[in-house]
Motif scaffolding. Sequence first.
Motif, PDB file in Angstrom:
ATOM      1  N   TRP A  38       0.828  -1.195   0.000  1.00 54.25           N
ATOM      2  CA  TRP A  38       0.000   0.000   0.000  1.00 54.25           C
ATOM      3  C   TRP A  38       0.867   1.251   0.000  1.00 54.25           C
ATOM      4  O   TRP A  38       2.066   1.191   0.218  1.00 54.25           O
ATOM      5  CB  TRP A  38      -0.933   0.006   1.213  1.00 54.25           C
ATOM      6  CG  TRP A  38      -0.240   0.055   2.543  1.00 54.25           C
ATOM      7  CD1 TRP A  38       0.295  -1.006   3.223  1.00 54.25           C
ATOM      8  CD2 TRP A  38       0.007   1.205   3.344  1.00 54.25           C
ATOM      9  NE1 TRP A  38       0.848  -0.583   4.404  1.00 54.25           N
ATOM     10  CE2 TRP A  38       0.687   0.785   4.509  1.00 54.25           C
ATOM     11  CE3 TRP A  38      -0.283   2.557   3.204  1.00 54.25           C
ATOM     12  CZ2 TRP A  38       1.078   1.661   5.505  1.00 54.25           C
ATOM     13  CZ3 TRP A  38       0.105   3.435   4.209  1.00 54.25           C
ATOM     14  CH2 TRP A  38       0.776   2.982   5.341  1.00 54.25           C
ATOM     15  N   ASN A  39       0.227   2.376  -0.278  1.00 57.69           N
ATOM     16  CA  ASN A  39       0.860   3.666  -0.042  1.00 57.69           C
ATOM     17  C   ASN A  39      -0.205   4.719   0.167  1.00 57.69           C
ATOM     18  O   ASN A  39      -1.349   4.571  -0.265  1.00 57.69           O
ATOM     19  CB  ASN A  39       1.868   4.046  -1.129  1.00 57.69           C
ATOM     20  CG  ASN A  39       1.267   4.635  -2.375  1.00 57.69           C
ATOM     21  OD1 ASN A  39       0.072   4.883  -2.480  1.00 57.69           O
ATOM     22  ND2 ASN A  39       2.095   4.865  -3.374  1.00 57.69           N
ATOM     23  N   ASN A  40       0.164   5.763   0.875  1.00 56.74           N
ATOM     24  CA  ASN A  40      -0.708   6.912   1.088  1.00 56.74           C
ATOM     25  C   ASN A  40      -0.262   7.975   0.093  1.00 56.74           C
ATOM     26  O   ASN A  40       0.823   8.538   0.239  1.00 56.74           O
ATOM     27  CB  ASN A  40      -0.568   7.413   2.524  1.00 56.74           C
ATOM     28  CG  ASN A  40      -1.439   8.614   2.819  1.00 56.74           C
ATOM     29  OD1 ASN A  40      -1.873   9.319   1.912  1.00 56.74           O
ATOM     30  ND2 ASN A  40      -1.672   8.868   4.086  1.00 56.74           N
ATOM     31  N   HIS A  44       3.404   9.505   0.179  1.00 60.25           N
ATOM     32  CA  HIS A  44       4.395   8.685  -0.520  1.00 60.25           C
ATOM     33  C   HIS A  44       4.384   8.934  -2.019  1.00 60.25           C
ATOM     34  O   HIS A  44       3.339   9.222  -2.599  1.00 60.25           O
ATOM     35  CB  HIS A  44       4.118   7.192  -0.263  1.00 60.25           C
ATOM     36  CG  HIS A  44       4.009   6.850   1.177  1.00 60.25           C
ATOM     37  ND1 HIS A  44       2.888   6.269   1.721  1.00 60.25           N
ATOM     38  CD2 HIS A  44       4.875   7.009   2.212  1.00 60.25           C
ATOM     39  CE1 HIS A  44       3.062   6.071   3.018  1.00 60.25           C
ATOM     40  NE2 HIS A  44       4.262   6.519   3.339  1.00 60.25           N
ATOM     41  N   ARG A  48       6.376   4.070  -4.276  1.00 59.29           N
ATOM     42  CA  ARG A  48       6.682   3.592  -2.924  1.00 59.29           C
ATOM     43  C   ARG A  48       5.635   2.587  -2.469  1.00 59.29           C
ATOM     44  O   ARG A  48       4.446   2.768  -2.674  1.00 59.29           O
ATOM     45  CB  ARG A  48       6.707   4.784  -1.956  1.00 59.29           C
ATOM     46  CG  ARG A  48       6.822   4.394  -0.494  1.00 59.29           C
ATOM     47  CD  ARG A  48       8.191   4.668   0.060  1.00 59.29           C
ATOM     48  NE  ARG A  48       8.336   4.148   1.390  1.00 59.29           N
ATOM     49  CZ  ARG A  48       8.415   4.881   2.491  1.00 59.29           C
ATOM     50  NH1 ARG A  48       8.353   6.187   2.412  1.00 59.29           N
ATOM     51  NH2 ARG A  48       8.572   4.315   3.661  1.00 59.29           N
ATOM     52  N   ARG A  49       6.083   1.516  -1.846  1.00 60.63           N
ATOM     53  CA  ARG A  49       5.175   0.515  -1.301  1.00 60.63           C
ATOM     54  C   ARG A  49       5.519   0.236   0.148  1.00 60.63           C
ATOM     55  O   ARG A  49       6.622  -0.194   0.465  1.00 60.63           O
ATOM     56  CB  ARG A  49       5.231  -0.792  -2.095  1.00 60.63           C
ATOM     57  CG  ARG A  49       4.670  -0.705  -3.488  1.00 60.63           C
ATOM     58  CD  ARG A  49       3.182  -0.415  -3.480  1.00 60.63           C
ATOM     59  NE  ARG A  49       2.640  -0.306  -4.814  1.00 60.63           N
ATOM     60  CZ  ARG A  49       2.466   0.833  -5.482  1.00 60.63           C
ATOM     61  NH1 ARG A  49       2.807   1.990  -4.935  1.00 60.63           N
ATOM     62  NH2 ARG A  49       1.940   0.846  -6.678  1.00 60.63           N
ATOM     63  N   LYS A  50       4.568   0.483   1.019  1.00 57.06           N
ATOM     64  CA  LYS A  50       4.645   0.080   2.410  1.00 57.06           C
ATOM     65  C   LYS A  50       3.965  -1.293   2.462  1.00 57.06           C
ATOM     66  O   LYS A  50       3.222  -1.648   1.549  1.00 57.06           O
ATOM     67  CB  LYS A  50       3.893   1.071   3.297  1.00 57.06           C
ATOM     68  CG  LYS A  50       4.331   2.506   3.170  1.00 57.06           C
ATOM     69  CD  LYS A  50       5.544   2.825   3.974  1.00 57.06           C
ATOM     70  CE  LYS A  50       5.163   2.879   5.427  1.00 57.06           C
ATOM     71  NZ  LYS A  50       6.255   3.176   6.313  1.00 57.06           N
ATOM     72  N   THR A  51       4.226  -2.061   3.504  1.00 56.66           N
ATOM     73  CA  THR A  51       3.619  -3.386   3.567  1.00 56.66           C
ATOM     74  C   THR A  51       3.057  -3.682   4.944  1.00 56.66           C
ATOM     75  O   THR A  51       3.606  -3.255   5.959  1.00 56.66           O
ATOM     76  CB  THR A  51       4.632  -4.500   3.213  1.00 56.66           C
ATOM     77  OG1 THR A  51       5.756  -4.412   4.073  1.00 56.66           O
ATOM     78  CG2 THR A  51       5.075  -4.396   1.765  1.00 56.66           C
ATOM     79  N   PHE A  71      -5.685   3.252  -0.348  1.00 55.84           N
ATOM     80  CA  PHE A  71      -4.261   3.010  -0.149  1.00 55.84           C
ATOM     81  C   PHE A  71      -3.790   1.665  -0.716  1.00 55.84           C
ATOM     82  O   PHE A  71      -2.625   1.518  -1.058  1.00 55.84           O
ATOM     83  CB  PHE A  71      -3.905   3.019   1.341  1.00 55.84           C
ATOM     84  CG  PHE A  71      -4.085   4.344   2.040  1.00 55.84           C
ATOM     85  CD1 PHE A  71      -4.428   5.496   1.368  1.00 55.84           C
ATOM     86  CD2 PHE A  71      -3.904   4.420   3.412  1.00 55.84           C
ATOM     87  CE1 PHE A  71      -4.589   6.706   2.032  1.00 55.84           C
ATOM     88  CE2 PHE A  71      -4.057   5.620   4.090  1.00 55.84           C
ATOM     89  CZ  PHE A  71      -4.391   6.764   3.400  1.00 55.84           C
ATOM     90  N   LYS A  73      -2.678  -1.276  -2.876  1.00 53.24           N
ATOM     91  CA  LYS A  73      -2.160  -1.395  -4.243  1.00 53.24           C
ATOM     92  C   LYS A  73      -2.086  -2.836  -4.719  1.00 53.24           C
ATOM     93  O   LYS A  73      -2.273  -3.108  -5.889  1.00 53.24           O
ATOM     94  CB  LYS A  73      -0.764  -0.762  -4.351  1.00 53.24           C
ATOM     95  CG  LYS A  73      -0.728   0.704  -3.956  1.00 53.24           C
ATOM     96  CD  LYS A  73      -1.668   1.526  -4.797  1.00 53.24           C
ATOM     97  CE  LYS A  73      -1.665   2.975  -4.342  1.00 53.24           C
ATOM     98  NZ  LYS A  73      -2.745   3.748  -4.916  1.00 53.24           N
TER      99      LYS A  73
END
Length: 89
Positions: A38-40, A44, A48-51, A71, A73
């Motif tokens: 995900w990303n905001n 971001h 960019r990918r947060k997990t 958010f 992805k």
Amino acid sequence: MNSPGIPGFPDTSGSADDAAPICSAKGCRAPAVWVLAWNNPKLHTPERRKTWLACDEHREHLSSFLGMRGFLKDVVELTEWERNSATDR
């Protein structure tokens, strides 16, 4: 992948190398099976990918939480994510 000190993420400080990945749902200690990337977009860059990690039981709940905010992805099996990460190195 886990983020110590952030609500909903397990604190694995001091044992991150030895610990098996666990679900990011608050209070859950089940083994992770899924990666929710995900990303905001307000914070971001688009690439960019947060997990977050999820067990089978919490996959839908965490996906819905991220999806309602726009958010989420991608949702990928942890084994596939690790395999793809290894080939990216």
